[in-house]
Structure formats: C-alpha cells, structure tokens
Design an enzyme around this catalytic site. Structure first.
Site, PDB file in Angstrom:
ATOM      1  N   GLU A 288     -29.022  84.952 119.791  1.00  0.00           N
ATOM      2  CA  GLU A 288     -27.668  85.839 119.314  1.00  0.00           C
ATOM      3  C   GLU A 288     -27.321  86.909 120.065  1.00  0.00           C
ATOM      4  O   GLU A 288     -28.071  88.012 120.067  1.00  0.00           O
ATOM      5  CB  GLU A 288     -27.865  86.202 117.799  1.00  0.00           C
ATOM      6  CG  GLU A 288     -28.349  85.030 116.813  1.00  0.00           C
ATOM      7  CD  GLU A 288     -27.338  84.180 116.491  1.00  0.00           C
ATOM      8  OE1 GLU A 288     -26.004  84.591 116.615  1.00  0.00           O
ATOM      9  OE2 GLU A 288     -27.338  83.000 116.371  1.00  0.00           O
TER      10      GLU A 288
ATOM     11  N   CYS B 283     -22.417  93.798 117.300  1.00  0.00           N
ATOM     12  CA  CYS B 283     -22.100  92.905 118.142  1.00  0.00           C
ATOM     13  C   CYS B 283     -20.732  92.177 117.823  1.00  0.00           C
ATOM     14  O   CYS B 283     -19.865  91.671 118.657  1.00  0.00           O
ATOM     15  CB  CYS B 283     -23.190  91.741 117.856  1.00  0.00           C
ATOM     16  SG  CYS B 283     -23.474  90.928 116.218  1.00  0.00           S
TER      17      CYS B 283
HETATM   18  P1  NAD Z   1     -31.207  94.175 124.676  1.00  0.00           P
HETATM   19  O1  NAD Z   1     -31.163  92.665 125.284  1.00  0.00           O
HETATM   20  O2  NAD Z   1     -31.687  95.514 125.673  1.00  0.00           O
HETATM   21  O3  NAD Z   1     -32.946  94.312 123.732  1.00  0.00           O
HETATM   22  C1  NAD Z   1     -32.884  93.357 122.746  1.00  0.00           C
HETATM   23  C2  NAD Z   1     -34.525  93.248 122.747  1.00  0.00           C
HETATM   24  O4  NAD Z   1     -34.972  92.487 123.888  1.00  0.00           O
HETATM   25  C3  NAD Z   1     -35.420  94.403 122.496  1.00  0.00           C
HETATM   26  O5  NAD Z   1     -36.418  94.497 121.611  1.00  0.00           O
HETATM   27  C4  NAD Z   1     -35.880  94.586 123.958  1.00  0.00           C
HETATM   28  O6  NAD Z   1     -36.827  95.444 124.173  1.00  0.00           O
HETATM   29  C5  NAD Z   1     -36.261  93.168 124.474  1.00  0.00           C
HETATM   30  N1  NAD Z   1     -36.157  92.971 125.552  1.00  0.00           N
HETATM   31  C6  NAD Z   1     -35.849  93.583 126.672  1.00  0.00           C
HETATM   32  N2  NAD Z   1     -36.081  93.152 127.875  1.00  0.00           N
HETATM   33  C7  NAD Z   1     -36.746  91.764 127.685  1.00  0.00           C
HETATM   34  C8  NAD Z   1     -37.118  90.789 128.393  1.00  0.00           C
HETATM   35  N3  NAD Z   1     -37.034  90.817 129.855  1.00  0.00           N
HETATM   36  N4  NAD Z   1     -37.750  89.753 127.771  1.00  0.00           N
HETATM   37  C9  NAD Z   1     -37.842  89.962 126.369  1.00  0.00           C
HETATM   38  N5  NAD Z   1     -37.306  90.773 125.621  1.00  0.00           N
HETATM   39  C10 NAD Z   1     -36.865  91.672 126.296  1.00  0.00           C
HETATM   40  O7  NAD Z   1     -30.438  94.357 123.717  1.00  0.00           O
HETATM   41  P2  NAD Z   1     -30.176  95.717 122.677  1.00  0.00           P
HETATM   42  O8  NAD Z   1     -29.397  97.084 123.954  1.00  0.00           O
HETATM   43  O9  NAD Z   1     -31.169  96.305 122.236  1.00  0.00           O
HETATM   44  O10 NAD Z   1     -29.151  95.379 121.685  1.00  0.00           O
HETATM   45  C11 NAD Z   1     -27.688  95.393 121.919  1.00  0.00           C
HETATM   46  C12 NAD Z   1     -27.033  94.062 122.274  1.00  0.00           C
HETATM   47  O11 NAD Z   1     -27.588  93.103 121.158  1.00  0.00           O
HETATM   48  C13 NAD Z   1     -25.606  94.176 122.366  1.00  0.00           C
HETATM   49  O12 NAD Z   1     -25.399  93.396 123.448  1.00  0.00           O
HETATM   50  C14 NAD Z   1     -25.196  93.203 120.995  1.00  0.00           C
HETATM   51  O13 NAD Z   1     -24.065  92.630 121.023  1.00  0.00           O
HETATM   52  C15 NAD Z   1     -26.461  92.365 120.770  1.00  0.00           C
HETATM   53  N6  NAD Z   1     -26.463  92.132 119.438  1.00  0.00           N
HETATM   54  C16 NAD Z   1     -25.982  90.651 119.012  1.00  0.00           C
HETATM   55  C17 NAD Z   1     -26.046  90.377 117.736  1.00  0.00           C
HETATM   56  C18 NAD Z   1     -25.889  88.894 117.450  1.00  0.00           C
HETATM   57  O14 NAD Z   1     -26.115  88.614 116.257  1.00  0.00           O
HETATM   58  N7  NAD Z   1     -25.040  88.180 118.086  1.00  0.00           N
HETATM   59  C19 NAD Z   1     -26.576  91.255 116.687  1.00  0.00           C
HETATM   60  C20 NAD Z   1     -26.810  92.606 117.282  1.00  0.00           C
HETATM   61  C21 NAD Z   1     -26.712  93.050 118.480  1.00  0.00           C
END
Ligand code: NAD
Length: 479
Positions: A246, A280
């Site tokens: 997601e 999001c």
């Molecule tokens: P992010 O991708 O930076 O981090 C998300 C999670 O992934 C965190 O727990 C982070 O520690 C982890 N992570 C980071 N690098 C990783 C790697 N290499 N391997 C595995 N895990 C890793 O995102 P964010 O800044 O925390 O969240 C914001 C983003 O999330 C926005 O783009 C938003 O649109 C999206 N989002 C999507 C939905 C949806 O349902 N589609 C809902 C909420 C947020």
C-alpha cells in the site's frame, strides 16, 4: 510518557538495545523517549519467536481467535486516552484526530473478529466423480508487517487484526519516528492476553530491520504500507513472497462546472488539511473547470483561513506540525517550485517556526498550478491545495490519466452519468463521486490501481483477511 513501556517486544518479553533512537515531539523538538535501534540479529530473534508461535496459533479454533481480537479491541478502548495522547505528542496530529484514530483501531479488531467467523472455503465440482474437492483458507505463517508514521495506530491494525484473526504470527516493524505509540499499542495487545510470539515488535531503522524482515527466509509473506520508493525496494528484495503493498498517492479531485462548489471546497480542504495533509489519499491536487476556479479558490481560502495551526494538544487547534524534517523539506520544496514557475500562493505557503518548531507549515492554497509542477506531479504529503484549471472534460480526464499514482480520486459533478463514465476510465483503486479523495470505511477495498505507483493488492474488511491467507485445495477420493 513515563508510564509507557518502551522497547522491542519479542516472544512475550520487552527488551531494549544498547544503541537507541530518540523519539522527538514534532511540536517543540523535545526528546520525549528513546527506543531501540535494533540490529538484524534482533530480527532473527523475533522471526524465531514468531515461527515458534505460528503453528500453535494457527491451530487455535477460529472462534477463540475472534474472541482474542475482541479482547484486544477492549484493551485498546481502555487505553484510549494514553494511546491518543502519545500519538498526538509523537506524531503531531491534533488530539481529537488521535482519539478518532485509536477508536477506529479498536473497531478494526472488532471487524476482523466478525469477518473471520464468516470466512469460508468452497466445495467444487470435479470431472472425476469419485472426488470430493474442497478449499480451505489457511494462514500464511510468519508475516512481516512494516508500517509508516502518518497513521501509526490505524495502519498497523489494518494488518495486525486480520493477521491475528486468521492465525498468522507476525513480526511488526513500525516507523521509528512513531515507535512510542507502537509500544503503547503493543502493550494493549499484551494486556488482552495474546500468546507470546504471535505478534513481535521490532523497532529500528527501516533499511536495517525492515529489510532484514523482508529477506528473512522464515518470513513467508510481507504486508507493507509506506512510500512508493520503499515499496519498490521491498518488491525487489522480497521477490517471490506474497506481497501486499500500500504505497503513495497523489489523488486528483476533479471539480466540474456543474459541481456543488461548497461541497467540493469542503472535501478538497478537508482532504488536504486533515492530519496536516499527511494522508496517502489526501487531495493531491484540485483539477477545476476554468469557469469555477475563481469561486472555488475563494471558498478554499476561506477554509484555509479557518484552520488554527498550533499545539496539537490545545483544544482550539485544528492542525498540528508535520511529523519530520524530511516531509517538511519536501513541502517547502514543492511550494517553492510552483512559485518559481509562476503559480500564485493565495493563502499560507510558509513554515512557522515561531509556533514551536520548524515543522509547522501553514494551511496553503496555490492557484495557476500546472501538471508540470512538482505540487501536481509528486506526492507532497503536506497541507497544500494546488488548483489546476482545465477547459473541458477531456482535458481533465487526460490530466487524471497522466497522474503517476492510482490510489484515490474524487469527482464533483451533478451529472452522475458523467461521473460514473469518468470513474470507469481512471485507473485508481478508489473513485468517489461527490466526495473527497479520503472517503473510505474500514470494510471497503483500498489499494492502488494497476499500472500505477500506489501499490498492489487490496486491504479493507474481508479483502485483508483473504490477502493474509492462502487457498488450499483438498481432494478426497470417495469411491
Ligand atoms: P517510508 O517508505 O519511508 O517508510 C515506511 C516504513 O518502511 C517505515 O517503517 C520504514 O522504517 C520502513 N522502511 C524504510 N526503508 C525500508 C527498507 N529498505 N526495507 C524495509 N522497510 C523499510 O514511508 P513513510 O515516510 O513512513 O510513510 C509515508 C508514505 O506512506 C507516503 O508515501 C504515503 O502515501 C504512504 N502511505 C500509503 C498508505 C496506503 O494505504 N496506500 C497509507 C499511509 C501511508
């Protein structure tokens, strides 16, 4: 914050690490706690605990697993004020929104409890008359769940509740900037009596602990919510495993010339200012028919002017700070890029460090935005409503089709036939006619459209239970 137990929670025990990360209150920059900066070895221990618990939990009768979900919902309700206060202090959202998020988290567990009791397999006909064929839904085993900071209670629950209900064991990696509220949620789950090892919390940097979960051979499936860039990396690193991804969104809200402009302005502003735009499915940009742009902009400015930016714990505040410097930098860069290319800021547009930290950003309305500007092309994730004018429906549709993301779209028109035709043509997972991009309920499907950058699969209600289980075909030779 002192009453919250902090640390990893592995195999039913809290533990810490020598290396730690600070938890910072985005409203004032103060460090309010420290949490583990875990290593890949900590992930190994968590996966081992989950693996040890998985078989036993899968064997628990489904009605007992459902009852456990109800008990967790009750524990979350009982801890609602503590969890919401922690969420507000750590994430920056206003207390009322935090309370709403925690209430929905409890609802999520109750919903999973209801649905899992209804989830069935099938009996199927076969060419061979001696065969009785049936399908069962079974847990996938050890699930890796990786979650972001914008809804750090609700989004984990979107996976934890159906995962627990369907008999999976879980290793959960929350975003480090909201790890404290993850501990508060984990504590409620523990108080409800979930057996040790069924959910294991590992806190640390995503590129270390998240990645270790994704590639671990004993982690059989991954559920991830976060940015498109991280999702793409997880898709590569976790290739071959079942993936529920997601990812980011940048939903256009299309306002036709016959739209109810008051309703459209309310939806556009609500979708941009709720959670300071860190959603999001937020209003990515407003595509407005040229004949209504002036009137719509006036209404948007009036709504922006009504927002009260400030301390998220103060009851009069309607919008708090952004959560972290990375997102604040992006919001400033997107607005700056638009202004440099000729867009006009009608309201806001500035950071407000005088309010307590550099993460406060004014509710902002920008007009004369074009599809080439970053505000329109990329996910801004801040409290900004960019307004783009279109001349006719074909142009609006073309702009919507050009959007890289495909999560959610809103269309305001009184012509429902036109709205449905546009809805069918736009490759997004959700299209809301006469509602904003953020409208959704827990039991409804949510996810990105194919060919776009918003992810794969669907969560929501039975969709998540199905995604987190697999179908086993069993045949019995009877004669
Ligand atoms: P992010 O991708 O930076 O981090 C998300 C999670 O992934 C965190 O727990 C982070 O520690 C982890 N992570 C980071 N690098 C990783 C790697 N290499 N391997 C595995 N895990 C890793 O995102 P964010 O800044 O925390 O969240 C914001 C983003 O999330 C926005 O783009 C938003 O649109 C999206 N989002 C999507 C939905 C949806 O349902 N589609 C809902 C909420 C947020």
């Amino acid at each position: 914050m002192s009453e919250i137990e902090t640390g990893n929670h592995i195999g039913g025990r809290w533990s810490s690490t020598v290396d730690t990360l600070p938890v910072v209150n985005p409203a004032n920059g103060e460090t309010i706690a420290t949490v583990p900066r875990s290593s890949r070895e900590t992930v190994d221990a968590a996966v081992a605990a989950a693996k040890a618990a998985a078989g036993g939990w899968a064997a628990i009768p489904v009605f007992e697993r459902a009852a456990m979900c109800v008990a967790i919902a009750t524990a979350i309700d009982a801890a609602r004020e503590t969890i919401a206060y922690t969420l507000s202090c750590e994430q920056g959202k206003i207390l009322a929104e935090a309370q709403g998020e925690v209430a929905k988290a409890a609802d999520g567990f109750r919903l999973a409890a209801e649905l899992v009791k209804q989830m069935g397999g099938k009996t199927l006909p076969a060419e061979d008359p001696s065969k009785l064929v049936m399908t069962l839904r079974q847990p996938r085993g050890v699930y890796g769940v990786i979650t972001p900071w914008n809804f750090p209670v609700n989004i984990p629950v979107e996976y934890l509740a159906p995962g627990i209900a369907t008999g999976n064991a879980i290793v959960w990696v929350p975003a480090p900037s909201t790890a404290l509220v993850a501990c508060a949620l984990m504590a409620a789950i523990e108080r409800a009596g979930l057996p040790a090892g069924v959910v294991n919390l590992v806190i640390g940097e995503g590129a270390t602990v998240g990645d270790a979960v994704v590639v671990h051979p004993d982690v059989t499936a991954i559920a991830f919510t976060g940015s498109t860039a991280t999702g793409q990396r997880i898709a590569e690193r976790g290739a071959g495993k079942p993936l529920l991804l997601e990812l980011g969104g940048n939903g256009p809200l299309i306002v036709c010339e016959d739209a109810d402009l008051d309703a459209a302005a309310a939806a556009a502003a609500g979708g941009a200012f709720f959670n300071a735009g860190q959603v999001c499915a937020a209003t990515g940009c407003v595509l407005a028919h040229a004949s209504v742009v002036d009137r719509l902009c006036n209404k948007l400015v009036a709504r922006a002017a009504n927002e009260v930016l400030g301390d998220p714990l103060h009851p009069a505040t309607t919008m708090g700070p952004l959560n972290n410097a990375k997102v604040a930098d992006k919001v400033r860069a997107h607005v700056g890029d638009a202004v440099a290319q000729g867009a006009r800021v009608l309201h806001g547009g500035r950071a407000r460090p005088d309010l307590g930290s550099a993460l406060f950003f004014e509710p902002t309305v920008v007009r004369d935005v074009t599809p080439a500007m970053r505000l329109c092309r990329e996910e801004t994730f801040g409290p900004v409503v960019p307004v783009v004018a279109f001349q006719d429906e074909a142009q609006a549709l073309q702009m919507a089709l050009q959007n890289d993301h495909g999560l959610s779209v809103g269309i305001f028109t009184k012509n429902i036939g036109r709205g449905i035709a546009m809805a069918k043509a736009i490759p997004a997972g959700i299209v809301n006619i006469n509602a904003g991009t953020t409208w959704w309920e827990l039991h409804l499907p949510f996810g990105g459209g194919s060919g776009k950058k918003s992810g794969i699969g669907r969560l929501g209600g039975m969709h998540t239970l199905e995604a987190m289980t697999e179908i086993k075909m069993i045949s019995v030779t009877c004669g």
